[in-house]
Structure formats: C-alpha cells, structure tokens
Design an enzyme around this catalytic site. Structure first.
Site, PDB file in Angstrom:
ATOM      1  N   TYR A 111     -16.519  17.837 -14.532  1.00 51.94           N
ATOM      2  CA  TYR A 111     -17.061  16.427 -14.415  1.00 51.94           C
ATOM      3  C   TYR A 111     -18.101  16.399 -13.422  1.00 51.94           C
ATOM      4  O   TYR A 111     -17.771  16.613 -12.299  1.00 51.94           O
ATOM      5  CB  TYR A 111     -15.788  15.580 -14.079  1.00 51.94           C
ATOM      6  CG  TYR A 111     -15.847  13.992 -13.936  1.00 51.94           C
ATOM      7  CD1 TYR A 111     -16.538  13.470 -15.068  1.00 51.94           C
ATOM      8  CD2 TYR A 111     -15.695  13.647 -13.017  1.00 51.94           C
ATOM      9  CE1 TYR A 111     -16.705  12.072 -15.203  1.00 51.94           C
ATOM     10  CE2 TYR A 111     -16.107  12.065 -12.788  1.00 51.94           C
ATOM     11  CZ  TYR A 111     -16.637  11.456 -13.751  1.00 51.94           C
ATOM     12  OH  TYR A 111     -16.743  10.090 -13.769  1.00 51.94           O
ATOM     13  N   ASP A 152      -7.382  19.807 -13.342  1.00 52.02           N
ATOM     14  CA  ASP A 152      -7.759  18.585 -13.896  1.00 52.02           C
ATOM     15  C   ASP A 152      -7.471  18.640 -15.302  1.00 52.02           C
ATOM     16  O   ASP A 152      -8.036  19.429 -16.237  1.00 52.02           O
ATOM     17  CB  ASP A 152      -9.307  18.304 -13.617  1.00 52.02           C
ATOM     18  CG  ASP A 152      -9.796  16.933 -14.370  1.00 52.02           C
ATOM     19  OD1 ASP A 152      -9.366  16.411 -14.997  1.00 52.02           O
ATOM     20  OD2 ASP A 152     -10.617  16.614 -13.553  1.00 52.02           O
ATOM     21  N   ARG A 200       0.930  -1.179   0.046  1.00 51.74           N
ATOM     22  CA  ARG A 200       0.040   0.006  -0.055  1.00 51.74           C
ATOM     23  C   ARG A 200       0.842   1.316   0.067  1.00 51.74           C
ATOM     24  O   ARG A 200       0.447   2.281  -0.590  1.00 51.74           O
ATOM     25  CB  ARG A 200      -1.007   0.134   1.296  1.00 51.74           C
ATOM     26  CG  ARG A 200      -1.692   1.553   1.041  1.00 51.74           C
ATOM     27  CD  ARG A 200      -3.126   1.142   1.985  1.00 51.74           C
ATOM     28  NE  ARG A 200      -3.011   0.484   3.415  1.00 51.74           N
ATOM     29  CZ  ARG A 200      -2.361   0.476   4.301  1.00 51.74           C
ATOM     30  NH1 ARG A 200      -1.614   1.759   4.579  1.00 51.74           N
ATOM     31  NH2 ARG A 200      -2.458  -0.515   5.443  1.00 51.74           N
ATOM     32  N   LYS A 237      -8.783   7.665 -18.772  1.00 47.56           N
ATOM     33  CA  LYS A 237      -9.095   8.040 -20.076  1.00 47.56           C
ATOM     34  C   LYS A 237      -7.904   7.961 -21.103  1.00 47.56           C
ATOM     35  O   LYS A 237      -7.362   7.145 -21.436  1.00 47.56           O
ATOM     36  CB  LYS A 237      -9.619   9.653 -19.861  1.00 47.56           C
ATOM     37  CG  LYS A 237     -10.628   9.919 -18.819  1.00 47.56           C
ATOM     38  CD  LYS A 237     -11.636   8.996 -18.857  1.00 47.56           C
ATOM     39  CE  LYS A 237     -12.830   8.964 -17.611  1.00 47.56           C
ATOM     40  NZ  LYS A 237     -13.003  10.018 -17.063  1.00 47.56           N
TER      41      LYS A 237
HETATM   42  C1  PLP Z   1     -13.611  10.391 -15.668  1.00 47.57           C
HETATM   43  C2  PLP Z   1     -13.118  11.741 -15.170  1.00 47.57           C
HETATM   44  C3  PLP Z   1     -12.974  12.118 -13.832  1.00 47.57           C
HETATM   45  C4  PLP Z   1     -12.850  10.778 -12.706  1.00 47.57           C
HETATM   46  O1  PLP Z   1     -12.006   9.907 -12.929  1.00 47.57           O
HETATM   47  P1  PLP Z   1     -12.415   8.357 -12.852  1.00 47.57           P
HETATM   48  O2  PLP Z   1     -11.100   7.643 -13.331  1.00 47.57           O
HETATM   49  O3  PLP Z   1     -13.313   7.783 -13.399  1.00 47.57           O
HETATM   50  O4  PLP Z   1     -12.463   8.046 -11.298  1.00 47.57           O
HETATM   51  C5  PLP Z   1     -12.465  13.214 -13.491  1.00 47.57           C
HETATM   52  N1  PLP Z   1     -12.193  14.436 -14.274  1.00 47.57           N
HETATM   53  C6  PLP Z   1     -12.580  14.000 -15.633  1.00 47.57           C
HETATM   54  C7  PLP Z   1     -12.573  15.272 -16.488  1.00 47.57           C
HETATM   55  C8  PLP Z   1     -13.063  12.945 -16.044  1.00 47.57           C
HETATM   56  O5  PLP Z   1     -13.154  12.946 -17.262  1.00 47.57           O
END
Ligand code: PLP
Length: 379
Positions: A98, A170, A46, A195
């Site tokens: 998001y 982000d 961990r 993504k």
């Molecule tokens: C998908 C997404 C998230 C969340 O990420 P997960 O891997 O699904 O937990 C956060 N910000 C954006 C812009 C996203 O597209």
C-alpha cells in the site's frame, strides 16, 4: 465456533444495564468514579470505551487472536507498530505494498532513524540477506496491493522466529474470512478496517490483533499514549459491518472469479493480476494459506499508453472511479496517479507497477451488470 457464527456473535454481549442486544454507542469522553480510582474499568475514553472494547473483542476473535486494538485509521495502526521500534532498528518490508504504508515508512519514520529495506518477498528466503542484529520487524502484505502477489506467511514466520524478529502481516485484502496470519505464525495482524471489515465505504478505521500479552501491553500503551483511537460511532458501524463479512466475501469471491476470467479472455487486455488463476506464480501458496481469492484484481491493456487506461477509467459507470476498496459497490482506480502516487515512478516501475495498470475492487452487485459495464468501457 465456526466462522459465520463467530462473525455474528464474537465480542458482543447484551448491554448489562438495559439488555440491548446491540452494543450501544457510548458517546462519552469520561466516566464518573465512585471515589478516586474507584471505577468500573473505564476512566477516560481515549484509554477505554465500551463500544470500542466490544469491537476489539470481535476483531481478536475473528482473527483467532487473543487481543484486538482499534485505531482511527489503518495507517494509525501501522504507525503504532513502528512505534515499538527505536532509532537504529531496521525493518524489512515488502516492495509491493500500500502506497500510504510506503510513505509512512520512508517519509516519516526514516527521519527518526529507522531503516527500511524493501524486498520482494514472493520467495520468503529473500529476506535472509537483509537480516542483521538490528532487524526487529518484517512487514508484509499478502495479497499485495495492487499486483496481487502472494507471499508465504508460514515460511516468513519460520525465518522471523528463528531470528527473534516480529512478523506483521497487513491482512486488509484477504480479510479474516479468507486468511488468518496468526494461525500461520505471524505475531501481529494489521487491518485497514476501512475496507472489507467496515464493508460499506462509510468509515475510516484500523486494527491490530495479536496473541502475545507483552505485545498487547506495549501496543495498548502506544494506542492510549499517542491517541489515534476511533470514535464510538465508527466502532458501532464496524461491529455492524463485521456481522455480514462472510456473506459479502462469498459474493466478492464469486464476482471476482467471474470478472477475472472475463478480463483475461478479453482481446484488448494484456494481463490480469488475480491470485486465483491456477497459473499465478504463487497459486499453490495462495491455495494453501487462503480459503478463497477475493474481489481485488488489476489489469493492463494491450495498448500500454496512459491515455488508453484513462479512457477506460473514465468510461465505467457502475465501477466508480475512486480510491479505497472493499465496499459493497465496485470501484476502479489508477494506482500510478491515485493510491500509489506517493511511490517514486522508477521505484514503481522496478516493482512491476506500470503507468497503465488499472485496479478493480469488485463489489457485490450482479456480475452480469459489472461485466456489461467493463465491456462498454473497453470498447
Ligand atoms: C487502505 C489501506 C491501508 C491504509 O488504511 P487507512 O484505513 O486508509 O488508513 C493499509 N493497507 C492496505 C492494504 C490498504 O488497502
């Protein structure tokens, strides 16, 4: 080192025990110690894992940061950032982001006494009236999901630095290939690695990258204390995905541009949201802080009914109807009922996210096939 070279080589050293060129999947929960406290830097998985460590090094390098931390999901990475705060602290966040981030902030952290102000940050100075002595963090996303709005990271950083507030960006949509927020003054970059970084729709993972050793120490403490760490196999998949990020992103950008223009010229389409149009309200900022415009876009039909949108959503074949984005295959999504359903309708409409909005994650298939698929669905 130039970008493609970095994407392929960063963080990865041949395995010292065997010479294996690829970092092995260290599928182990613990590490044997020679004597109490005498170990090789790994005690319990961990806290440390060699596969994860290689990935964290790669993530830091490709975002031009000093430290990377990976998490079991993008949302877990976001969760770790908010855990830097204490009850009474305030956060200024983008009003178009998001849906899961919005849900985490309002449904989980508000009840622990953290206050969130949703602000349209397309003009950076709009955050200023919300700043007070309790403001600890500005959270933004650019381009935004799903309306492809752009905010000026350098302008936001200028304000947050003045007030000693952290700025977290982000960077999921742009990826490090197109935009590096740390270079523009951000303190933390967050990714849903699920993504584009993973890139093949086969893993859920998140990441944070930063330059400050103090911030790294605090976030590493949260990572190991709260435990939302990714498994070594997932780290291996992402290490592999990152090696082709530049090739994939070039193709996403090329296809994105072709499809954005195709949709814009379609008689049934009312409006296309894509940050590469020269008449996009923040095109100059996009051009300044990004090296390309990517394959994400949204559009509305002239027939604004939900039924008309649903018909299109059900009629594509190559564009699969699914949440998520950033994989090699194209996806189509209905934010109002899917990715952004957790945002109350009034809030959504107020921010310009209409019931009929359709979002595309343009993949790297042949553009002609993708256009033919949309043409057929729009009929
Ligand atoms: C998908 C997404 C998230 C969340 O990420 P997960 O891997 O699904 O937990 C956060 N910000 C954006 C812009 C996203 O597209």
């Amino acid at each position: 080192m130039k970008q493609a070279t970095k994407l392929i080589h960063a963080g990865v050293e041949p395995d010292p025990s065997t010479g294996a060129i690829m970092t092995p999947i260290f599928q182990t929960s613990t590490f044997v110690q020679a004597g109490p406290g005498e170990h090789k830097g790994y005690e319990y998985a961990r806290s440390q894992n060699p596969t994860r460590k290689a990935l964290e090094g790669a993530l830091a390098a490709i975002e031009n940061g000093k430290y990377g931390l990976s998490f079991s999901s993008g949302v877990a990475a976001t969760d770790a950032v908010i855990k830097l705060l204490s009850p009474g602290d305030e956060v200024i966040c983008a009003n178009d982001m998001y849906g899961g981030t919005y849900r985490l902030f309002t449904k989980i952290f508000e009840k622990f006494g953290i206050k969130f102000h949703s602000v349209n940050m397309q003009d950076a100075s709009a955050i200023e009236p919300f700043i007070n002595e309790n403001t600890k963090l500005v959270w933004t996303e650019t381009p935004t999901n799903p309306l492809m709005n752009i905010c000026d990271i350098a302008a936001l950083a200028h304000i947050t630095k003045k007030h000693n507030i952290l700025l977290c960006v982000d960077n999921t949509f742009a990826t490090p290939y197109l935009q590096n927020p740390l270079d523009l003054g951000a303190d933390i970059v967050m990714h849903s690695v699920t993504k584009y970084l993973g890139g093949h729709s086969d893993v859920i993972q998140g990441a944070l990258v930063m330059n400050s050793p103090e911030l790294h120490e605090k976030l590493y403490f949260i990572q190991k204390s709260c435990g939302a760490v990714p498994g070594p196999f997932d780290c291996f998949l992402v290490l592999r995905g990152i090696k082709t990020l530049h090739v994939r992103m070039r193709a996403h950008c090329e296809n994105g541009e072709l499809i954005a223009h195709y949709l814009r010229n379609h008689p049934k389409v009312k409006r296309v949201y894509w940050c590469g149009f020269s008449d996009h309200p923040n095109f100059e900022i996009a051009k300044k802080q990004m090296r390309g415009f990517g394959g994400m876009m949204s559009f509305e039909l002239k027939d604004e009914s939900v039924e008309a949108a649903k018909k299109v959503l059900k009629s594509t074949h190559l564009f699969a109807l699914a949440e998520s984005l950033g994989g090699v295959e194209s996806l189509i999504n209905h934010p109002a009922t899917m990715t952004h359903a957790s945002i109350p309708r009034e809030e959504r409409l107020k921010n310009g996210l209409s019931d009929g909005l359709i979002r595309l994650s343009v993949g790297i298939e042949d553009a002609e096939d993708l256009i033919a698929d949309l043409e057929n669905a729009l009929k």
